[in-house]
Design a protein around this motif. Structure first.
Motif, PDB file in Angstrom:
ATOM      1  N   GLU A  22       0.812  -1.225   0.000  1.00  0.00           N
ATOM      2  CA  GLU A  22       0.000   0.000   0.000  1.00  0.00           C
ATOM      3  C   GLU A  22       0.840   1.268   0.000  1.00  0.00           C
ATOM      4  O   GLU A  22       0.486   2.260  -0.613  1.00  0.00           O
ATOM      5  CB  GLU A  22      -0.905   0.029   1.245  1.00  0.00           C
ATOM      6  N   LYS A  23       1.969   1.230   0.732  1.00  0.00           N
ATOM      7  CA  LYS A  23       2.675   2.489   0.977  1.00  0.00           C
ATOM      8  C   LYS A  23       4.056   2.564   0.349  1.00  0.00           C
ATOM      9  O   LYS A  23       4.673   3.620   0.379  1.00  0.00           O
ATOM     10  CB  LYS A  23       2.796   2.705   2.498  1.00  0.00           C
ATOM     11  N   GLY A  24       4.573   1.465  -0.164  1.00  0.00           N
ATOM     12  CA  GLY A  24       5.908   1.490  -0.773  1.00  0.00           C
ATOM     13  C   GLY A  24       7.006   1.568   0.269  1.00  0.00           C
ATOM     14  O   GLY A  24       7.674   0.584   0.546  1.00  0.00           O
ATOM     15  N   LEU A  25       7.210   2.751   0.834  1.00  0.00           N
ATOM     16  CA  LEU A  25       8.149   2.974   1.943  1.00  0.00           C
ATOM     17  C   LEU A  25       9.607   2.759   1.557  1.00  0.00           C
ATOM     18  O   LEU A  25      10.468   2.654   2.436  1.00  0.00           O
ATOM     19  CB  LEU A  25       7.796   2.078   3.155  1.00  0.00           C
ATOM     20  N   GLY A  26       9.884   2.658   0.262  1.00  0.00           N
ATOM     21  CA  GLY A  26      11.270   2.455  -0.160  1.00  0.00           C
ATOM     22  C   GLY A  26      11.791   1.077   0.210  1.00  0.00           C
ATOM     23  O   GLY A  26      12.994   0.900   0.404  1.00  0.00           O
ATOM     24  N   ILE A  27      10.858   0.112   0.350  1.00  0.00           N
ATOM     25  CA  ILE A  27      11.256  -1.244   0.774  1.00  0.00           C
ATOM     26  C   ILE A  27      10.919  -2.228  -0.343  1.00  0.00           C
ATOM     27  O   ILE A  27       9.811  -2.190  -0.898  1.00  0.00           O
ATOM     28  CB  ILE A  27      10.490  -1.656   2.061  1.00  0.00           C
ATOM     29  N   THR A  28      11.849  -3.127  -0.642  1.00  0.00           N
ATOM     30  CA  THR A  28      11.548  -4.229  -1.557  1.00  0.00           C
ATOM     31  C   THR A  28      11.884  -5.544  -0.856  1.00  0.00           C
ATOM     32  O   THR A  28      12.827  -5.609  -0.072  1.00  0.00           O
ATOM     33  CB  THR A  28      12.301  -4.062  -2.899  1.00  0.00           C
ATOM     34  N   VAL A  29      11.074  -6.574  -1.117  1.00  0.00           N
ATOM     35  CA  VAL A  29      11.279  -7.869  -0.452  1.00  0.00           C
ATOM     36  C   VAL A  29      11.981  -8.803  -1.425  1.00  0.00           C
ATOM     37  O   VAL A  29      11.445  -9.123  -2.485  1.00  0.00           O
ATOM     38  CB  VAL A  29       9.929  -8.468   0.016  1.00  0.00           C
ATOM     39  N   THR A  30      13.184  -9.228  -1.080  1.00  0.00           N
ATOM     40  CA  THR A  30      13.966 -10.081  -1.982  1.00  0.00           C
ATOM     41  C   THR A  30      14.075 -11.529  -1.493  1.00  0.00           C
ATOM     42  O   THR A  30      14.595 -12.389  -2.189  1.00  0.00           O
ATOM     43  CB  THR A  30      15.395  -9.498  -2.162  1.00  0.00           C
ATOM     44  N   GLY A  31      13.589 -11.768  -0.267  1.00  0.00           N
ATOM     45  CA  GLY A  31      13.532 -13.136   0.259  1.00  0.00           C
ATOM     46  C   GLY A  31      12.290 -13.257   1.121  1.00  0.00           C
ATOM     47  O   GLY A  31      11.928 -12.302   1.813  1.00  0.00           O
ATOM     48  N   LEU A  32      11.630 -14.408   1.046  1.00  0.00           N
ATOM     49  CA  LEU A  32      10.386 -14.585   1.800  1.00  0.00           C
ATOM     50  C   LEU A  32      10.283 -16.049   2.187  1.00  0.00           C
ATOM     51  O   LEU A  32      10.628 -16.925   1.378  1.00  0.00           O
ATOM     52  CB  LEU A  32       9.192 -14.194   0.905  1.00  0.00           C
ATOM     53  N   ALA A  33       9.847 -16.330   3.415  1.00  0.00           N
ATOM     54  CA  ALA A  33       9.665 -17.740   3.790  1.00  0.00           C
ATOM     55  C   ALA A  33       8.547 -17.865   4.807  1.00  0.00           C
ATOM     56  O   ALA A  33       8.357 -16.988   5.654  1.00  0.00           O
ATOM     57  CB  ALA A  33      10.954 -18.307   4.382  1.00  0.00           C
ATOM     58  N   ASP A  34       7.796 -18.962   4.694  1.00  0.00           N
ATOM     59  CA  ASP A  34       6.890 -19.365   5.767  1.00  0.00           C
ATOM     60  C   ASP A  34       7.451 -20.667   6.345  1.00  0.00           C
ATOM     61  O   ASP A  34       8.581 -21.053   6.032  1.00  0.00           O
ATOM     62  CB  ASP A  34       5.432 -19.469   5.291  1.00  0.00           C
ATOM     63  N   SER A  35       6.659 -21.386   7.148  1.00  0.00           N
ATOM     64  CA  SER A  35       7.225 -22.565   7.816  1.00  0.00           C
ATOM     65  C   SER A  35       7.476 -23.718   6.847  1.00  0.00           C
ATOM     66  O   SER A  35       8.205 -24.650   7.162  1.00  0.00           O
ATOM     67  CB  SER A  35       6.283 -23.026   8.933  1.00  0.00           C
ATOM     68  N   ARG A  36       6.894 -23.644   5.634  1.00  0.00           N
ATOM     69  CA  ARG A  36       7.012 -24.775   4.707  1.00  0.00           C
ATOM     70  C   ARG A  36       7.831 -24.488   3.461  1.00  0.00           C
ATOM     71  O   ARG A  36       8.228 -25.409   2.744  1.00  0.00           O
ATOM     72  CB  ARG A  36       5.604 -25.177   4.220  1.00  0.00           C
ATOM     73  N   SER A  37       8.042 -23.198   3.153  1.00  0.00           N
ATOM     74  CA  SER A  37       8.568 -22.887   1.821  1.00  0.00           C
ATOM     75  C   SER A  37       9.280 -21.548   1.797  1.00  0.00           C
ATOM     76  O   SER A  37       9.243 -20.811   2.784  1.00  0.00           O
ATOM     77  CB  SER A  37       7.403 -22.839   0.832  1.00  0.00           C
ATOM     78  N   GLY A  38       9.911 -21.233   0.663  1.00  0.00           N
ATOM     79  CA  GLY A  38      10.585 -19.951   0.547  1.00  0.00           C
ATOM     80  C   GLY A  38      10.663 -19.470  -0.887  1.00  0.00           C
ATOM     81  O   GLY A  38      10.408 -20.229  -1.834  1.00  0.00           O
ATOM     82  N   VAL A  39      10.985 -18.189  -1.048  1.00  0.00           N
ATOM     83  CA  VAL A  39      11.202 -17.584  -2.364  1.00  0.00           C
ATOM     84  C   VAL A  39      12.426 -16.685  -2.246  1.00  0.00           C
ATOM     85  O   VAL A  39      12.570 -15.979  -1.250  1.00  0.00           O
ATOM     86  CB  VAL A  39      10.036 -16.643  -2.796  1.00  0.00           C
ATOM     87  N   ILE A  40      13.286 -16.711  -3.267  1.00  0.00           N
ATOM     88  CA  ILE A  40      14.414 -15.785  -3.328  1.00  0.00           C
ATOM     89  C   ILE A  40      14.364 -15.139  -4.706  1.00  0.00           C
ATOM     90  O   ILE A  40      14.309 -15.838  -5.723  1.00  0.00           O
ATOM     91  CB  ILE A  40      15.756 -16.543  -3.141  1.00  0.00           C
ATOM     92  N   ASP A  41      14.324 -13.787  -4.733  1.00  0.00           N
ATOM     93  CA  ASP A  41      14.276 -13.098  -6.016  1.00  0.00           C
ATOM     94  C   ASP A  41      14.882 -11.703  -5.838  1.00  0.00           C
ATOM     95  O   ASP A  41      14.251 -10.814  -5.257  1.00  0.00           O
ATOM     96  CB  ASP A  41      12.820 -12.998  -6.496  1.00  0.00           C
ATOM     97  N   ALA A  42      16.087 -11.539  -6.326  1.00  0.00           N
ATOM     98  CA  ALA A  42      16.817 -10.274  -6.132  1.00  0.00           C
ATOM     99  C   ALA A  42      16.117  -9.097  -6.798  1.00  0.00           C
ATOM    100  O   ALA A  42      16.347  -7.945  -6.444  1.00  0.00           O
ATOM    101  CB  ALA A  42      18.237 -10.414  -6.662  1.00  0.00           C
ATOM    102  N   SER A  43      15.229  -9.373  -7.771  1.00  0.00           N
ATOM    103  CA  SER A  43      14.556  -8.260  -8.453  1.00  0.00           C
ATOM    104  C   SER A  43      13.264  -7.860  -7.737  1.00  0.00           C
ATOM    105  O   SER A  43      12.580  -6.928  -8.159  1.00  0.00           O
ATOM    106  CB  SER A  43      14.272  -8.637  -9.911  1.00  0.00           C
ATOM    107  N   GLY A  44      12.939  -8.541  -6.638  1.00  0.00           N
ATOM    108  CA  GLY A  44      11.743  -8.155  -5.874  1.00  0.00           C
ATOM    109  C   GLY A  44      10.629  -9.180  -6.033  1.00  0.00           C
ATOM    110  O   GLY A  44      10.258  -9.531  -7.154  1.00  0.00           O
ATOM    111  N   ILE A  45      10.110  -9.644  -4.910  1.00  0.00           N
ATOM    112  CA  ILE A  45       9.073 -10.690  -4.923  1.00  0.00           C
ATOM    113  C   ILE A  45       7.701 -10.060  -5.107  1.00  0.00           C
ATOM    114  O   ILE A  45       7.431  -8.980  -4.564  1.00  0.00           O
ATOM    115  CB  ILE A  45       9.151 -11.485  -3.595  1.00  0.00           C
ATOM    116  N   ASP A  46       6.849 -10.731  -5.877  1.00  0.00           N
ATOM    117  CA  ASP A  46       5.474 -10.258  -6.072  1.00  0.00           C
ATOM    118  C   ASP A  46       4.671 -10.581  -4.798  1.00  0.00           C
ATOM    119  O   ASP A  46       4.223 -11.715  -4.594  1.00  0.00           O
ATOM    120  CB  ASP A  46       4.881 -10.965  -7.304  1.00  0.00           C
ATOM    121  N   LEU A  47       4.501  -9.571  -3.938  1.00  0.00           N
ATOM    122  CA  LEU A  47       3.850  -9.805  -2.642  1.00  0.00           C
ATOM    123  C   LEU A  47       2.365 -10.092  -2.785  1.00  0.00           C
ATOM    124  O   LEU A  47       1.792 -10.854  -2.002  1.00  0.00           O
ATOM    125  CB  LEU A  47       4.058  -8.585  -1.730  1.00  0.00           C
ATOM    126  N   SER A  48       1.713  -9.482  -3.793  1.00  0.00           N
ATOM    127  CA  SER A  48       0.278  -9.752  -4.001  1.00  0.00           C
ATOM    128  C   SER A  48       0.064 -11.226  -4.291  1.00  0.00           C
ATOM    129  O   SER A  48      -0.848 -11.860  -3.746  1.00  0.00           O
ATOM    130  CB  SER A  48      -0.271  -8.976  -5.192  1.00  0.00           C
TER     131      SER A  48
END
Ligand code: HSE
Length: 329
Positions: A22-48
């Protein structure tokens, strides 16, 4: 752009993702994980897309990428550790945090376990590696209590801290008194709304409030204490009749945590409090009175639990580091 790796994609992690979308905030997410899985993407993960996957009950990423892979392999400036608290071992969060600090990455966490169990060790490691370790979200959700005490009240001697530290218990007590709900019904609501810990016995047995006292005592007041030093009673045995008895005297019951550094008091227990008392707040609100020598008494009130509210504290810490980072580069 500040790159973060986000570990934990439940109530708090999803709140952070929605705020960034919603707000941007100058933040990009390049790694994401829950208890079962993960994503790594240096160009920015699609959070939607990741939020949609969670909405459908699916893992947020690939089953062959673990949270530790994200810590060790993703490109990020700040590790944001918001996995559920484990009070016995503090794992897996402790390993995540140590791994990121050792890679020279800043850490922001809402996870109470590592801070309560090994704050001195983690802070020393952060200093050795020249990075920040921030943990505002571990105590009282949206209230910037730690920063207020460490910075705003610097130079004061804090003589007593007393308050409501657990949003779930406060929600349960409020719903039982106002709507006549049973304890079980009120707890089920608090769980559905994402206020309770993954293991809700932490909330109702006063463990969560006790951990928060340990974090304040250890990291703000300079007391060297552990969970075993906190005298603790929860709300599991409170009956609707007890609440009614308090009600008949224009009082109510609240789970109160108290620290008196000079007297070595660390205590969590349900107490009968006059309804007009400043610590009598409703729902998931927390209320904390800090008594000091120079500033007098200050009472902080705000949402102590919830996805967006806890995300607020995490984001405040990310932006604190972002501002130092920008200034120094
Ligand atoms: N379960 C916790 C509470 C969440 O209800 O206060 C915030 O620490």
């Amino acid at each position: 752009m500040t790159r973060i790796a986000l570990l934990g994609f439940g109530s708090v992690g999803q709140g952070i993702a929605r705020a960034i979308l919603e707000k941007g905030l100058g933040i990009t997410v390049t790694g994401l994980a829950d208890s079962r899985s993960g994503v790594i993407d240096a160009s920015g993960i699609d959070l939607s897309a990741a939020l949609d996957r969670k909405e459908r009950g699916e893992p947020c990423g690939n089953l062959d990428i673990s949270s530790m892979d994200v810590v060790e392999e993703a490109e990020y400036d700040i590790l944001v550790e918001v996995t559920p608290t484990d009070v016995e071992t503090a794992e897996p969060a402790l390993g995540h945090i140590r791994g990121a600090l050792q890679r020279g990455r800043h850490v922001v966490t809402s996870n109470k376990g590592p801070i309560a169990l090994d704050y001195p060790g983690l802070q020393a490691l952060a200093e050795e590696c020249g990075v920040f370790l921030r943990y505002e979200a571990t105590v009282c959700g949206a209230i910037p209590l730690i920063r207020a005490m460490q910075e705003g009240l610097a130079g004061n001697t804090i003589t007593r801290i007393c308050g409501v530290f657990n949003g779930t218990c406060n929600y349960i007590l409020t719903r039982m008194a106002a709507e006549g709900l049973t304890y079980e019904q009120a707890l089920a609501e608090a769980r559905d709304l994402g206020y309770a810990e993954a293991d809700p016995t932490y909330d109702v047995e006063g463990i969560d409030a006790a951990i928060k006292l340990v974090i304040l005592a250890d990291t703000v007041l300079g007391m060297r204490v552990t969970l075993d030093d906190v005298e603790r009673t929860g709300i599991t045995l409170l009956s609707p009749e007890a609440l009614q008895l308090a009600e008949d005297q224009d009082c109510t019951i609240r789970l109160i945590g108290e620290i008196v550094p000079g007297a070595g008091v660390l205590q969590v227990s349900p107490r009968i409090v006059a309804k007009t008392h400043p610590l009598v707040v409703e729902g998931t609100l927390n209320a904390v009175t800090v008594e000091t020598d120079l500033a007098g008494d200050l009472t902080f009130i705000g949402k102590g639990a919830g996805s967006t509210e806890t995300a607020s504290a995490v984001i405040g810490d990310i932006l604190y580091i972002q501002s130092r980072h920008v200034q120094s580069s």
